[in-house]
Scaffold this active site. Sequence first.
Site, PDB file in Angstrom:
ATOM      1  N   TYR A 162       1.023   4.969 -25.270  1.00 11.68           N
ATOM      2  CA  TYR A 162       1.746   4.076 -24.431  1.00 11.68           C
ATOM      3  C   TYR A 162       2.096   4.866 -22.882  1.00 11.68           C
ATOM      4  CZ  TYR A 162       6.126   1.735 -23.161  1.00 11.68           C
ATOM      5  OH  TYR A 162       7.220   0.854 -22.823  1.00 11.68           O
ATOM      6  N   LYS A 166       1.177   3.717 -19.129  1.00 10.94           N
ATOM      7  CA  LYS A 166       2.221   3.538 -18.331  1.00 10.94           C
ATOM      8  C   LYS A 166       2.218   4.463 -17.046  1.00 10.94           C
ATOM      9  CE  LYS A 166       4.524   0.112 -20.163  1.00 10.94           C
ATOM     10  NZ  LYS A 166       4.485  -1.323 -19.648  1.00 10.94           N
TER      11      LYS A 166
HETATM   12  P1  NAP Z   1       9.424  -7.048 -25.860  1.00  9.13           P
HETATM   13  O1  NAP Z   1      10.620  -7.402 -26.057  1.00  9.13           O
HETATM   14  O2  NAP Z   1       8.447  -6.650 -27.169  1.00  9.13           O
HETATM   15  O3  NAP Z   1       8.633  -8.539 -25.439  1.00  9.13           O
HETATM   16  C1  NAP Z   1       7.449  -8.093 -25.023  1.00  9.13           C
HETATM   17  C2  NAP Z   1       6.819  -9.303 -24.286  1.00  9.13           C
HETATM   18  O4  NAP Z   1       5.498  -9.120 -23.637  1.00  9.13           O
HETATM   19  C3  NAP Z   1       6.889 -10.772 -24.902  1.00  9.13           C
HETATM   20  O5  NAP Z   1       6.973 -11.822 -24.217  1.00  9.13           O
HETATM   21  C4  NAP Z   1       5.265 -10.675 -25.562  1.00  9.13           C
HETATM   22  O6  NAP Z   1       4.739 -12.144 -25.876  1.00  9.13           O
HETATM   23  C5  NAP Z   1       4.650 -10.098 -24.250  1.00  9.13           C
HETATM   24  N1  NAP Z   1       3.186  -9.869 -24.638  1.00  9.13           N
HETATM   25  C6  NAP Z   1       2.837  -9.054 -25.473  1.00  9.13           C
HETATM   26  N2  NAP Z   1       1.554  -8.891 -25.349  1.00  9.13           N
HETATM   27  C7  NAP Z   1       1.196  -9.650 -24.463  1.00  9.13           C
HETATM   28  C8  NAP Z   1      -0.110 -10.022 -23.983  1.00  9.13           C
HETATM   29  N3  NAP Z   1      -1.315  -9.175 -24.505  1.00  9.13           N
HETATM   30  N4  NAP Z   1      -0.092 -11.001 -22.978  1.00  9.13           N
HETATM   31  C9  NAP Z   1       0.760 -11.597 -22.635  1.00  9.13           C
HETATM   32  N5  NAP Z   1       2.133 -11.297 -23.155  1.00  9.13           N
HETATM   33  C10 NAP Z   1       2.342 -10.195 -23.735  1.00  9.13           C
HETATM   34  O7  NAP Z   1       9.309  -5.881 -24.937  1.00  9.13           O
HETATM   35  P2  NAP Z   1      10.294  -5.473 -23.713  1.00  9.13           P
HETATM   36  O8  NAP Z   1      11.163  -4.284 -24.373  1.00  9.13           O
HETATM   37  O9  NAP Z   1      10.985  -6.424 -23.359  1.00  9.13           O
HETATM   38  O10 NAP Z   1       9.366  -4.787 -22.787  1.00  9.13           O
HETATM   39  C11 NAP Z   1       8.837  -5.468 -21.690  1.00  9.13           C
HETATM   40  C12 NAP Z   1       8.186  -4.411 -20.786  1.00  9.13           C
HETATM   41  O11 NAP Z   1       9.079  -3.312 -20.199  1.00  9.13           O
HETATM   42  C13 NAP Z   1       6.785  -3.806 -21.418  1.00  9.13           C
HETATM   43  O12 NAP Z   1       6.029  -3.423 -20.762  1.00  9.13           O
HETATM   44  C14 NAP Z   1       7.731  -2.392 -22.008  1.00  9.13           C
HETATM   45  O13 NAP Z   1       6.595  -1.412 -21.772  1.00  9.13           O
HETATM   46  C15 NAP Z   1       8.580  -2.028 -20.889  1.00  9.13           C
HETATM   47  N6  NAP Z   1       9.555  -1.010 -21.043  1.00  9.13           N
HETATM   48  C16 NAP Z   1      10.525  -1.294 -22.096  1.00  9.13           C
HETATM   49  C17 NAP Z   1      11.333  -0.543 -22.366  1.00  9.13           C
HETATM   50  C18 NAP Z   1      12.427  -0.738 -23.544  1.00  9.13           C
HETATM   51  O14 NAP Z   1      13.161   0.152 -23.729  1.00  9.13           O
HETATM   52  N7  NAP Z   1      12.456  -1.937 -24.119  1.00  9.13           N
HETATM   53  C19 NAP Z   1      11.352   0.663 -21.767  1.00  9.13           C
HETATM   54  C20 NAP Z   1      10.737   0.938 -20.638  1.00  9.13           C
HETATM   55  C21 NAP Z   1       9.490   0.007 -20.398  1.00  9.13           C
HETATM   56  P3  NAP Z   1       4.930 -12.553 -27.218  1.00  9.13           P
HETATM   57  O15 NAP Z   1       6.050 -13.237 -27.468  1.00  9.13           O
HETATM   58  O16 NAP Z   1       3.568 -13.518 -27.320  1.00  9.13           O
HETATM   59  O17 NAP Z   1       4.532 -11.299 -28.182  1.00  9.13           O
END
Ligand code: NAP
Length: 254
Positions: A162, A166
């Site tokens: 990861y 990133k």
């Molecule tokens: P999440 O709740 O797990 O949601 C992930 C989203 O990405 C879902 O809509 C999922 O769609 C979609 N997705 C996954 N794989 C995909 C693919 N191959 N093609 C198209 N869509 C895909 O994640 P989140 O926490 O909101 O995170 C969103 C972003 O922020 C990510 O890049 C994550 O790395 C980054 N981030 C998150 C955090 C945190 O603390 N949450 C911190 C730093 C960075 P489906 O419904 O189809 O699975």
Amino acid sequence: MTNETETTRRAALVTGSSRGIGRAVAQELARAGYDVCVNCSSEQGLPAARELADALAADCGVRTLAVAANVADAQEAAALVDAACQEFGRVDVLVNNAGITRDGLIARMKEEDFDAVVGVNLKGTFNCCKAVAQRMMKQRFGRIVNMSSVVGVAGNAGQANYAASKAGVIGLTKSLARELASRNVTANAVAPGFITTDMTAALSDKQREAMTERIAARRLGAPEDVAALVRFLASDEAGYITGQVICVDGGMSL
Ligand code: NAP
């Protein structure tokens, strides 16, 4: 016949916007008047994506579209961008938010878990950037916002795949910024800290408490905290900001 409002209206594509941070970004942009393309990875997520798209169209009076596409696949990513362009006539804002985790210590990390995470988080971002770059340069306007993470800046035990993906997003973003700036296309990376979504739901209460201790603001972040920054980076006012990595982490990385 299109009127002036329609021709000047901005359109955004937010990958991975069926849930979590992406969903909040889609909502924020629709409320700000953007036409929005909502995306999920497969047919399975399509009902939720459609429901969001329909609600945004009804509540915000913007055009919306829901498309299932796996951004890790170059053809599906290109088809996703094509679908948004066809529906809205253009894509002004691309938010590469789709992301996954497959955590584990490196000695035990499976090759497929490394490939899957880099495939979605980094290659997926590349695929979508590649598909919009020429269009944005041609229209002399574009805003690309790529979702990185504080983990991409500092690293994290148990997240080598990861963190690598990133950190790669940051290098990709800076390179794009250099390539596209002269055409009024900006590219920036947003690095969230700990945001409450499905991705972080697996942590125990004890782990959450320990995490909160490390955050200067003494609270975990909400998807809306990230969405507000994305909206600003997408705006006209942010036209002189490019190639930057901006943390939204309540001071966690201080
Ligand atoms: P999440 O709740 O797990 O949601 C992930 C989203 O990405 C879902 O809509 C999922 O769609 C979609 N997705 C996954 N794989 C995909 C693919 N191959 N093609 C198209 N869509 C895909 O994640 P989140 O926490 O909101 O995170 C969103 C972003 O922020 C990510 O890049 C994550 O790395 C980054 N981030 C998150 C955090 C945190 O603390 N949450 C911190 C730093 C960075 P489906 O419904 O189809 O699975």
